[in-house]
Design a protein around this motif. Structure first.
Motif, mmCIF file in Angstrom:
data_model
loop_
_atom_site.group_PDB
_atom_site.id
_atom_site.type_symbol
_atom_site.label_atom_id
_atom_site.label_comp_id
_atom_site.label_asym_id
_atom_site.label_seq_id
_atom_site.Cartn_x
_atom_site.Cartn_y
_atom_site.Cartn_z
ATOM 1 N N ASN A 192 0.817 -1.200 0.000
ATOM 2 C CA ASN A 192 0.000 0.000 0.000
ATOM 3 C C ASN A 192 0.854 1.254 0.000
ATOM 4 N N ARG A 193 2.096 1.097 0.211
ATOM 5 C CA ARG A 193 2.940 2.267 0.023
ATOM 6 C C ARG A 193 4.100 1.851 -0.865
ATOM 7 N N ASP B 736 -1.492 5.609 11.647
ATOM 8 C CA ASP B 736 -0.918 6.429 10.592
ATOM 9 C C ASP B 736 0.448 6.959 11.001
ATOM 10 N N GLU B 849 -15.653 12.678 4.167
ATOM 11 C CA GLU B 849 -14.502 11.905 4.632
ATOM 12 C C GLU B 849 -14.752 11.366 6.036
ATOM 13 N N TYR B 901 -5.002 6.175 5.457
ATOM 14 C CA TYR B 901 -3.922 7.142 5.572
ATOM 15 C C TYR B 901 -2.855 6.791 4.557
ATOM 16 N N GLY B 902 -2.020 7.764 4.269
ATOM 17 C CA GLY B 902 -0.911 7.503 3.366
ATOM 18 C C GLY B 902 0.360 7.375 4.164
ATOM 19 N N GLN B 907 -2.998 12.675 7.778
ATOM 20 C CA GLN B 907 -3.559 13.114 6.502
ATOM 21 C C GLN B 907 -4.510 12.033 6.031
ATOM 22 N N GLN B 909 -6.697 9.853 3.688
ATOM 23 C CA GLN B 909 -6.727 9.492 2.269
ATOM 24 C C GLN B 909 -8.107 8.971 1.926
ATOM 25 N N TRP B 911 -11.065 7.049 0.143
ATOM 26 C CA TRP B 911 -10.968 5.675 -0.328
ATOM 27 C C TRP B 911 -10.828 5.599 -1.843
ATOM 28 N N THR B 912 -10.301 4.480 -2.276
ATOM 29 C CA THR B 912 -10.162 4.274 -3.701
ATOM 30 C C THR B 912 -11.468 3.738 -4.261
#
Lengths: 217, 1064
Positions: A192-193, B736, B849, B901-902, B907, B909, B911-912
């Protein structure tokens, strides 16, 4: 026995699935957790490995028949003071290696409490392996192999006696874990990253020193 | 030519032989060739005799359909073989030899099937199978949608088919679909040894008067097959009349009591489930008369022998609502719609602000006019408030999200009182519902269902928020209502942080990484608040005292604080409700820390918690002691440290305090190493740094910050016990942050340098511990520290080899560590900053969100509701628990994969598309399960008088599992009686509606005689079979069949007439 088919290293055919798994090492201090990881990831061994502070993070990739398994390894500090941090590392982990020192009975007892804690607190399908490290020092052995093996059977653990020094069973234990991990769901699929900064193309079995290939003594 | 070859290539995968006949000239011939080749491929070229059809085999057996494509010139056609699959266990082929009883030629398979009376009116079958009773047939249809309406084209196709069948010796009936597709018109042909059968069809919209009854149909059929004799008993008739019940009446309708929208709108504790309209739309009752002698039955416009109440068989079939609106599903669907919106908080709230000016007046008026607004009962208030939003209770739930969104736009603001009620529901933990204990206690492990789904515990603040959000989104106007709730929520968090109140329903532990990110963030915030409270509880007295000396203007604060302390003493029994006065003023002098709460950073060490009432009364007196103790100049040599430490669970008394045992005050700390946090200001720290000359052994400072002696150890270099110091807690982290940390660490690579940097980054905690240790043990050396901290690195009276590695981090850190007790160290975990980060994160989320973050929690709740409902229904729906298992496993899988989260902490993120579609799919499955449950509940309700629960459940199960269920004892059986009752009720209503004039006076006279127990049949079906010589009286006697269906808007005859092709 020590040598399985050496892992096909990281030139893996990309058409296979790539699964990423989080693996955590737990155990009393100075049992050789960092040495095991160092051996597995870089094929190296230092007689005196500096005591880990906090937790170290490394990655290594192994290839099975049709899948590439990328391990994100969290190598934790063994000191009691850091015990309360452990849940942070094992909670999301799909695999754990609990390490003890075969020359010290106390470390085996400590390993058992780690196993208990994992069984209680970690996610239920976590793959746990028990590693009796320092098997090269068998003349100083204090923990019976059969006893540890029986304990592992009872608790459904993978078990191997390892030696980071000689590389015995180091790769095998990681490979055994990789094979036991479920490849179909969650943990898996593309990371995922983005791939971490660790240059995975030169780790592991491709290492010319060969220390990592499970070819021991 | 090449054309046909192309076709073959498509059709035949493993082509063994290919006949390329160059004499084929026309398109027609090549078309026939294609058909023949397909027939060959499907192995239909020999006459096969199978076991006779078993009872209802057409319905119960497995059907297969094989398709091939072909072309006539350039027009594409489809050829399909429909066939009942062979049962592998039974013997398929009958020996043909033993059939030679007479000279009789045996009938081909399809004729046997047509004449088999055990499969009349199958409950579920292809229409051809239903009309003709066939178990194997071919269909040729045009691929384009229009159908073939030109009669000559139809004839051409029929001829092609006949030729192919004859050429290939294929006795499978072959149908050509003609006319428009929707008419389902087929013309067919079958060819066998010495005979052929013509399948013909009549399809009309209205039934011709002369054929409206069996008598007319019989006449028609007999004429067609040339049967003139009136008395022959050779016609057999099966009939089936269908009656429709669409109004279940008051007793049968479901939901028996539809949910009250207002109640739903104010119900936050759990999600509700259930449908809003009846999932069972109609019941079709079929009265069936199996094979009777045709000439003995009278059925004409004057009299009919077909009396449904005395029919030998009754069969019921149910029709279900297609798109059922169910509550649980509505919550979820509306919520997922909200997650796709892009408006920001300010977009939504600003709009509301614009409306508020004229709203105020309206609200004031409402207050006056609404009698219940001033009522004392919160429940009443809430309901009355909701009516403002939920005006049209009838239509509310049937509306799409679009409409609900519209309501939101128009209505704007949720009334204040409603909002207050929502707020108090979220933030005041009521007694919990029992579900958690019942459904989750069996799991001994602490890894529970909500962990699996990465959701949040039931009745946690997160769960309450999710419940409010999902309810408000459905019932109070969609996204804008959601935004308001979110705003209230975040504002309240801010207030609680400022006031130093712990969050209700969030346990005091560190963030649980197996819960959803939002829950972790709230746990994190709670940790921060706890530390803030601890710090402030220590600081007031000391800081005020100190400040008092320095700056008299702070006197008022100290009074304030004393007051608050006293206050604490009174309510000390309840820790969580402890109120602490915010230190707004104090913070003014503390410029170097970012935010107000840092005031306490300047405080001194004074450990006191208000938690224990028995100690409360001493607190004032103890202040003096503390003050002295915390003075910068405190000379507190070793043993004089007077404390009674109550740490966490283990209460450990330290005996060395006798010297000061006049001090009855006990320090009560509910966290062992909480000392932490506080630090004397940085200024002091920097003064210490000047004393660089300080080396390993320095006994020149007083011991400070001792927790307890470490076993019986003494320091190596001096003669005093080795003390374990108070240390700073490890920092709590959320997922995160851990991810970010992992990202940073992994970026450092596994080079030596990278590892060094990484270790350094993590050495803050080690340094802090070393400094605390030094402070508690004047005169100590690294060996002493290692003996406590990492005993395995102290072997045979010296450090282990690895600790002796030159310049290793342990050594270097030790060298640079100053003796500073934990409470004066800089905070490792800056709770102030972390709290701000959390609030910043939450404040910046868009409502959509926020909704996304709540989806796992909402799903968790929905799945619990579903599980309970399914357990209650498992007698009628035995497969449902399995479906629930599947849904739960699926949900666990999805939510584990979903990272909100990324690689940067705090932060969000969004969803896709992938995750979103998976969640939507999950919700569809939940809807399916809910629909199943509602069908079963509706049926249970309708047939509740059938007997005991087991009987009801068993019957409902049958209804749900089979397309049609035959009723025991037909009309007089238990189910029959209930159904008659419902029909009677429906009839009464219809009759009353039809004759409104005959309301009162004639009621007693008319009712008994005029209302028939059943309505007119909605459909009548007949199957007429006969054997006769055809086409001429000298031909072989062959069986014929005709099926007829008569409905209000459709009249269809399907006949199969066989010709003797040998003898005329």
């Amino acid at each position: 026995m020590a040598s399985r088919a050496p892992q096909r290293p990281n030139n893996a055919s990309p058409q296979g699935k790539i699964c990423q798994f989080k693996l955590v090492l737990l155990g009393e201090s100075a049992v050789g957790k960092s040495s095991l990881v160092l051996r597995f990831v870089k094929g190296q061994f230092h007689e005196y490995q500096e005591s880990t502070i906090g937790a170290a993070f490394l990655t290594q990739t192994v290839c099975l028949q049709d899948t590439t398994v990328k391990f994100e390894i969290w190598d934790t500090a063994g000191q009691e003071r850091y015990h309360s941090l452990a849940p942070m590392y094992y909670r999301g982990a799909q695999a754990a290696i609990v390490v003890y020192d075969i020359t010290n009975q106390d470390t085996f007892a400590r390993a058992k409490t780690w196993v208990k804690e994992l069984q209680r607190q970690a996610s239920p399908n976590i793959v746990i392996a028990l590693a009796g490290n320092k098997s090269d020092l068998s003349n100083k052995r204090m923990v019976d192999h059969d006893e540890a093996a029986a304990y592992s059977d009872e608790n459904g653990l993978l078990f191997m006696e390892t030696s980071a020094k000689t590389a015995m069973h180091v790769n095998d234990i990681f490979l055994a874990i990789a094979e036991k991990l479920p490849k179909n769901d969650a943990g898996g699929t593309a990371a995922n990253r983005p791939t971490s900064g660790v240059d995975i193309t030169q780790g592991g079995g491709s290492n010319p020193q060969g220390g990592c290939c499970g070819r021991s003594q | 030519m090449s054309e046909s070859e192309d076709e073959n290539a498509v059709v035949q995968e493993d082509e063994v032989f290919e006949i390329t006949d160059f004499t084929n000239a026309s398109d027609w011939e090549s078309f026939i060739t294609q058909i023949e080749e397909i027939i060959t491929n499907w192995n239909l070229t020999s006459y096969v005799k199978l076991q006779p059809l078993q009872n209802n085999e057409i319905t119960n057996g497995d059907w297969e359909a094989v398709t091939a494509h072909l072309k006539f010139t350039n027009v594409p056609f489809t050829m399909t073989l429909h066939r009942l699959k062979f049962k592998p266990d039974t013997e398929q082929f009958v020996e043909e030899l033993n059939e030679e009883d007479d000279d009789k030629i045996p009938h081909p398979q399809y004729v046997e099937d047509m004449m088999c009376i055990d499969n009349d009116f199958p409950a579920r079958a292809h229409c051809i199978a239903r009309w003709y009773g066939l178990r194997c047939f071919l269909i040729l249809s045009i691929s384009s949608s229009n159908g073939i309406t030109n009669q000559s084209k139809c004839n051409l196709l029929t001829s092609s088919v006949s030729i192919a069948l004859s050429n290939m010796s294929c006795d499978v009936p072959f149908f050509v679909q003609i006319q428009e597709n929707w008419r389902r018109m087929y013309e067919g042909k079958a060819v066998s040894t010495g005979m052929s059968t013509q399948f013909e069809m009549v399809h009309l919209k209205k039934c011709p008067q002369q054929y409206a009854y069996l008598s007319g149909l019989l006449h028609l059929f007999k004429n067609k097959i040339g049967l003139t004799s009136l008395l022959s008993g050779e016609t057999r008739v099966s009939a089936r009349f269908t009656y429709v019940l669409h109004d279940w009446g008051i007793d049968g309708k479901w939901p028996a009591k539809p949910p009250d929208p207002e109640a739903v709108a104010s119900h936050f504790g759990t999600l509700l489930y259930g449908c809003l309209e009846d999932p069972v739309t109609e019941l079709q009752l079929a009265a069936v008369w199996p094979s009777m002698t045709g000439d003995l039955v009278i059925d004409n416009d004057i009299h009919s022998d077909f009396k449904p109440l005395s029919a030998p068989r009754w069969v019921v079939r149910l029709c279900y609502a297609d798109d059922l609106t169910c509550l649980l599903s509505s919550y979820l669907y509306e919520f997922i719609k909200a997650t796709n919106r892009t408006e920001s908080m300010s977009d939504l709230l600003n709009v509301l602000e614009d409306h508020t000016t004229d709203k105020h007046l309206g609200q004031a008026l409402e207050k006056i006019t609404d009698p219940s607004a001033g009522g004392m009962l919160p429940g009443v208030k809430l309901a009355s408030g909701l009516t403002k939003v939920v005006t049209d209770s009838q239509t509310l739930f049937r509306k799409s999200a679009y409409t609900l969104g519209r309501i939101a736009a128009v209505r704007g603001r949720i009334p204040r009182e409603v909002l207050n009620n929502i707020k108090s529901y979220m933030f005041f933990q009521e007694s919990t519902n029992s579900r958690q204990s019942s459904s989750q206690q069996q799991q001994a492990s602490t890894y529970t269902f909500y962990h699996k789904l990465k959701a949040a515990p039931i009745d946690s603040l997160t769960h309450h928020l999710a419940m409010c959000a999902i309810v408000v989104n459905l019932c109070h106007g969609g996204l804008s209502a959601l935004a308001q709730v979110w705003h209230v929520f975040v504002s309240e968090l801010r207030t609680m942080l400022d006031k130093g109140e712990c969050l209700p329903g969030i346990d005091s532990s560190k963030p649980d990484l197996n819960t959803c990110l939002l829950h972790q963030k709230l746990q994190m915030l709670n940790c921060c608040i706890q530390r803030k409270v601890l710090r402030e509880q220590r600081s007031p007295r000391s800081s005020s005292e100190v400040d008092f000396k320095v700056n008299p203007s702070f006197v008022d604060i100290s009074e304030d604080l004393t007051e608050s302390n006293n206050h604490n003493n009174h309510m000390a029994t309840d820790e969580s409700k402890n109120e602490t006065t915010p230190l707004k003023e104090v913070d003014k002098y503390d410029g170097n820390l970012e935010t107000s709460e840092n005031a306490a950073a300047s405080s001194n060490h004074s450990e006191r918690l208000s938690s224990n009432d028995s100690r409360g009364k001493f607190s004032v007196q103890s202040d003096d002691e503390d003050e002295f103790f915390e003075c910068e100049s405190d000379i507190d040599l070793g043993d004089t440290e007077q404390k009674h430490i109550t740490s966490g669970d283990q209460h450990q008394e330290i005996s060395e305090q006798q010297s000061l045992d006049q001090v009855s005050f006990t320090v009560n700390s509910n966290k062992t190493e909480d000392g932490a946090i506080i630090s004397r200001d940085d200024v002091e720290h920097s003064t210490n740094e000047n004393k660089d000359s300080m080396v390993d052994i320095d006994v020149s400072y007083p011991a400070e910050g001792r927790l307890k002696p470490c076993d019986d150890l003494n320091l190596l270099r001096c003669n005093s016990s080795l003390f374990i110091p108070h240390t700073q807690d490890h920092a709590p982290v959320t997922e995160d942050q851990l991810e970010e940390q992992a990202e940073v660490f992994s970026k450092l690579g596994d080079t030596k340098e990278g590892s060094k940097v990484r270790a350094k980054m993590q050495s803050a905690s080690l340094r802090s511990d070393m400094e605390a240790f030094k402070s508690a043990n004047p005169g100590c050396v690294l060996e002493d520290f290692v003996r406590w901290y990492s005993p395995r690195d102290f072997e045979n009276g010296e450090l282990s080899q690895r600790m002796k590695i030159p310049q290793n981090l342990w050594v270097t850190t030790w060298k640079s560590a100053k003796p500073v007790p934990a409470h004066r160290q800089k905070r490792i975990f800056d709770d102030t900053k972390e709290a701000e980060k959390v609030l910043h994160f939450l404040t910046n989320l868009k409502p959509a969100e926020a909704a996304q973050m709540l989806i796992p929690v909402c799903t968790h709740e929905a799945l619990l509701v579903l599980r309970l409902a399914s357990d209650a229904m498992k007698e009628s729906l035995p497969s449902l628990p399995l479906i629930c298992n599947q849904i739960e496993a699926r949900a666990a899988q999805i939510f584990k994969q979903w990272h909100m989260y990324g690689s940067v902490a705090n932060q969000f993120q969004p969803w896709t598309k992938d995750i979103q579609s998976k969640v939507e799919d999950l919700f569809r499955q939940i809807t399916f399960a809910e629909t199943m449950i509602e069908r079963a509940r509706s049926l249970q309700h309708k047939f509740r008088n059938l007997g005991d629960t087991a009987q009801v459940n068993a019957f409902v199960r049958q209804l749900l599992e089979h397309p049609e269920v035959p009723l025991d004892e037909a009309a007089v059986g238990p189910v029959g009686c209930i159904i008659k009752y419902y029909f009677q009720n429906q009839q009464n209503i219809v009759v009353e509606a039809e004759s409104p004039l005959s309301s009162e006076q004639s009621e007693d006279v008319r009712l008994p005689k005029e209302i028939p127990p059943l309505p007119k049949p909605a459909g009548r079906e007949f199957i007429i079979r006969a054997s006769n010589s055809y086409p001429s009286p000298f031909s072989r006697k062959l069986p014929h069949r005709m099926y007829a269906v008569l409905m209000q808007n459709e009249f269809r005859l399907a006949s199969a007439v066989s010709h003797d092709s040998t003898f005329f």
